[in-house]
Design a protein around this motif. Structure first.
Motif, mmCIF file in Angstrom:
data_model
loop_
_atom_site.group_PDB
_atom_site.id
_atom_site.type_symbol
_atom_site.label_atom_id
_atom_site.label_comp_id
_atom_site.label_asym_id
_atom_site.label_seq_id
_atom_site.Cartn_x
_atom_site.Cartn_y
_atom_site.Cartn_z
ATOM 1 N N GLU A 35 6.883 -11.302 1.050
ATOM 2 C CA GLU A 35 5.936 -11.408 2.164
ATOM 3 C C GLU A 35 5.113 -10.131 2.290
ATOM 4 O O GLU A 35 3.915 -10.170 2.572
ATOM 5 C CB GLU A 35 6.668 -11.680 3.474
ATOM 6 C CG GLU A 35 7.207 -13.076 3.636
ATOM 7 C CD GLU A 35 7.777 -13.306 5.025
ATOM 8 O OE1 GLU A 35 6.999 -13.254 6.008
ATOM 9 O OE2 GLU A 35 9.002 -13.511 5.139
ATOM 10 N N VAL A 36 5.759 -9.011 2.080
ATOM 11 C CA VAL A 36 5.083 -7.720 2.148
ATOM 12 C C VAL A 36 4.041 -7.618 1.026
ATOM 13 O O VAL A 36 2.914 -7.169 1.254
ATOM 14 C CB VAL A 36 6.096 -6.564 2.029
ATOM 15 C CG1 VAL A 36 5.383 -5.229 2.058
ATOM 16 C CG2 VAL A 36 7.121 -6.643 3.136
ATOM 17 N N LYS A 37 4.427 -8.052 -0.158
ATOM 18 C CA LYS A 37 3.500 -8.013 -1.287
ATOM 19 C C LYS A 37 2.281 -8.894 -1.002
ATOM 20 O O LYS A 37 1.142 -8.525 -1.319
ATOM 21 C CB LYS A 37 4.198 -8.479 -2.566
ATOM 22 C CG LYS A 37 3.410 -8.177 -3.831
ATOM 23 C CD LYS A 37 4.141 -8.612 -5.085
ATOM 24 C CE LYS A 37 5.369 -7.765 -5.348
ATOM 25 N NZ LYS A 37 6.011 -8.101 -6.642
ATOM 26 N N GLY A 38 2.501 -10.055 -0.379
ATOM 27 C CA GLY A 38 1.394 -10.925 -0.003
ATOM 28 C C GLY A 38 0.479 -10.267 1.013
ATOM 29 O O GLY A 38 -0.754 -10.371 0.929
ATOM 30 N N PHE A 39 1.082 -9.543 1.966
ATOM 31 C CA PHE A 39 0.322 -8.813 2.986
ATOM 32 C C PHE A 39 -0.563 -7.752 2.336
ATOM 33 O O PHE A 39 -1.763 -7.653 2.631
ATOM 34 C CB PHE A 39 1.309 -8.184 3.969
ATOM 35 C CG PHE A 39 0.745 -7.105 4.851
ATOM 36 C CD1 PHE A 39 -0.108 -7.407 5.897
ATOM 37 C CD2 PHE A 39 1.102 -5.778 4.650
ATOM 38 C CE1 PHE A 39 -0.606 -6.413 6.733
ATOM 39 C CE2 PHE A 39 0.613 -4.772 5.474
ATOM 40 C CZ PHE A 39 -0.249 -5.096 6.506
ATOM 41 N N GLU A 40 0.010 -6.966 1.432
ATOM 42 C CA GLU A 40 -0.762 -5.920 0.764
ATOM 43 C C GLU A 40 -1.845 -6.520 -0.136
ATOM 44 O O GLU A 40 -2.930 -5.961 -0.268
ATOM 45 C CB GLU A 40 0.169 -5.011 -0.048
ATOM 46 C CG GLU A 40 1.042 -4.094 0.795
ATOM 47 C CD GLU A 40 0.283 -2.946 1.450
ATOM 48 O OE1 GLU A 40 -0.883 -2.693 1.054
ATOM 49 O OE2 GLU A 40 0.850 -2.296 2.346
ATOM 50 N N SER A 41 -1.555 -7.663 -0.752
ATOM 51 C CA SER A 41 -2.541 -8.320 -1.616
ATOM 52 C C SER A 41 -3.747 -8.802 -0.819
ATOM 53 O O SER A 41 -4.875 -8.802 -1.319
ATOM 54 C CB SER A 41 -1.908 -9.512 -2.342
ATOM 55 O OG SER A 41 -0.907 -9.079 -3.224
ATOM 56 N N LYS A 42 -3.514 -9.217 0.424
ATOM 57 C CA LYS A 42 -4.624 -9.639 1.272
ATOM 58 C C LYS A 42 -5.492 -8.439 1.664
ATOM 59 O O LYS A 42 -6.704 -8.556 1.803
ATOM 60 C CB LYS A 42 -4.099 -10.336 2.527
ATOM 61 C CG LYS A 42 -3.598 -11.749 2.260
ATOM 62 C CD LYS A 42 -3.108 -12.418 3.532
ATOM 63 C CE LYS A 42 -2.594 -13.824 3.248
ATOM 64 N NZ LYS A 42 -2.058 -14.472 4.472
ATOM 65 N N LEU A 43 -4.866 -7.284 1.855
ATOM 66 C CA LEU A 43 -5.629 -6.076 2.168
ATOM 67 C C LEU A 43 -6.466 -5.636 0.978
ATOM 68 O O LEU A 43 -7.568 -5.121 1.136
ATOM 69 C CB LEU A 43 -4.680 -4.931 2.577
ATOM 70 C CG LEU A 43 -3.890 -5.101 3.872
ATOM 71 C CD1 LEU A 43 -2.981 -3.903 4.088
ATOM 72 C CD2 LEU A 43 -4.825 -5.287 5.065
ATOM 73 N N ASN A 44 -5.909 -5.836 -0.217
ATOM 74 C CA ASN A 44 -6.611 -5.441 -1.443
ATOM 75 C C ASN A 44 -6.162 -6.329 -2.601
ATOM 76 O O ASN A 44 -5.059 -6.148 -3.122
ATOM 77 C CB ASN A 44 -6.330 -3.970 -1.764
ATOM 78 C CG ASN A 44 -7.052 -3.512 -3.022
ATOM 79 O OD1 ASN A 44 -7.909 -4.221 -3.553
ATOM 80 N ND2 ASN A 44 -6.707 -2.331 -3.503
ATOM 81 N N PRO A 45 -7.007 -7.279 -3.009
ATOM 82 C CA PRO A 45 -6.642 -8.166 -4.120
ATOM 83 C C PRO A 45 -6.374 -7.403 -5.419
ATOM 84 O O PRO A 45 -5.630 -7.868 -6.270
ATOM 85 C CB PRO A 45 -7.877 -9.074 -4.270
ATOM 86 C CG PRO A 45 -8.559 -9.014 -2.939
ATOM 87 C CD PRO A 45 -8.298 -7.635 -2.414
ATOM 88 N N ASP A 46 -6.983 -6.209 -5.565
ATOM 89 C CA ASP A 46 -6.732 -5.362 -6.746
ATOM 90 C C ASP A 46 -5.590 -4.390 -6.449
ATOM 91 O O ASP A 46 -5.748 -3.168 -6.518
ATOM 92 C CB ASP A 46 -8.000 -4.594 -7.140
ATOM 93 C CG ASP A 46 -9.155 -5.523 -7.468
ATOM 94 O OD1 ASP A 46 -8.907 -6.551 -8.124
ATOM 95 O OD2 ASP A 46 -10.291 -5.219 -7.065
ATOM 96 N N LEU A 47 -4.461 -4.956 -6.112
ATOM 97 C CA LEU A 47 -3.302 -4.186 -5.666
ATOM 98 C C LEU A 47 -2.864 -3.172 -6.717
ATOM 99 O O LEU A 47 -2.752 -3.498 -7.901
ATOM 100 C CB LEU A 47 -2.155 -5.159 -5.386
ATOM 101 C CG LEU A 47 -0.986 -4.685 -4.534
ATOM 102 C CD1 LEU A 47 -1.453 -4.297 -3.153
ATOM 103 C CD2 LEU A 47 0.059 -5.784 -4.457
ATOM 104 N N LYS A 48 -2.636 -1.928 -6.287
ATOM 105 C CA LYS A 48 -2.151 -0.884 -7.190
ATOM 106 C C LYS A 48 -0.691 -0.596 -6.872
ATOM 107 O O LYS A 48 -0.377 0.015 -5.860
ATOM 108 C CB LYS A 48 -2.990 0.389 -7.041
ATOM 109 C CG LYS A 48 -4.435 0.218 -7.477
ATOM 110 C CD LYS A 48 -5.202 1.520 -7.336
ATOM 111 C CE LYS A 48 -6.650 1.348 -7.760
ATOM 112 N NZ LYS A 48 -7.425 2.610 -7.580
ATOM 113 N N LEU A 49 0.208 -1.045 -7.734
ATOM 114 C CA LEU A 49 1.641 -0.817 -7.543
ATOM 115 C C LEU A 49 2.083 0.343 -8.424
ATOM 116 O O LEU A 49 1.675 0.460 -9.582
ATOM 117 C CB LEU A 49 2.439 -2.069 -7.905
ATOM 118 C CG LEU A 49 2.197 -3.313 -7.045
ATOM 119 C CD1 LEU A 49 3.038 -4.473 -7.565
ATOM 120 C CD2 LEU A 49 2.540 -3.034 -5.584
#
Length: 201
Positions: A35-49
């Motif tokens: 769920e957290v990963k989905g939240f961060e992905s919505k903030l930035n689709p180009d997620l940097k992990l």
């Protein structure tokens, strides 16, 4: 007159949009890490992990020995104000449940220690900027969590327990029945950062 009203409304919407973009965008629900990963992905689709071996001590998270902890999900958010944000979500392995969260406003958090001397020198002259950023973050947290249970109004000179140079430290704490929340700033001794962390009791 009509054109003037339209112009003022347009300016108002722009200002509102700018202020809303300053939201902290915190995840405060104890949930599964997906769920957290989905939240961060919505903030930035180009997620940097970032993949880092990071552990917690009992002094930071008293319940750490109760769980088999995974390396955290670490997200680097791009700078929108003074500093970029490193969001770190620590969770227990068997059930993927979030246990501890840390948000760090810091330049090059996982950089090379030996190459950071120039960076520290440039940060060391920005105390007022850090204090302003701390105040901005704290103001939003007060709106979200209410008045703190404990706080220092200004950075306090603090003795380094490890024999290094002293530094300035500021701290604000919120405590509820379910969470302990801390916002702090360290300025000096090769560390220039603002950190918000919290865990579920």
């Amino acid at each position: 007159m009509t054109n003037r009203i339209i112009f003022l409304l347009l300016i108002g919407s722009i200002v509102t949009g700018c202020s809303s973009s300053k939201r902290l965008n915190l995840w405060t629900k104890q949930s599964k890490v997906d769920e957290v990963k989905g939240f961060e992905s919505k903030l930035n689709p180009d997620l940097k992990l970032l993949e880092k071996n990071v552990s917690l001590s009992e002094s930071i998270f008293p319940k750490v020995k109760e769980f088999e902890m995974s390396n955290p999900l670490i997200v680097r958010r791009e700078k929108t104000h003074l500093l970029p944000i490193y969001a770190e979500y620590f969770y227990s392995k068997p059930d993927s449940t979030l246990r501890y969260v840390s948000y760090d406003w810091e330049n090059n958090r996982y950089g090379n220690y030996n190459n950071d001397q120039i960076k520290w020198e440039s940060e060391a002259v920005k105390l007022n900027a850090y204090k302003t950023e701390y105040g901005r973050i704290k103001k939003q947290l007060v709106k979200q969590f209410g008045q703190p249970t404990k706080q220092s109004e200004e950075p306090v000179k603090t003795i380094n327990d490890h024999g290094g140079p002293n530094f300035l430290f500021q701290n604000t704490t919120w405590e509820t029945e379910e969470k302990l929340i801390k916002l702090n700033m360290i300025f000096g001794a090769s560390t220039y950062r603002i950190r918000l962390n919290y865990y579920w009791k």
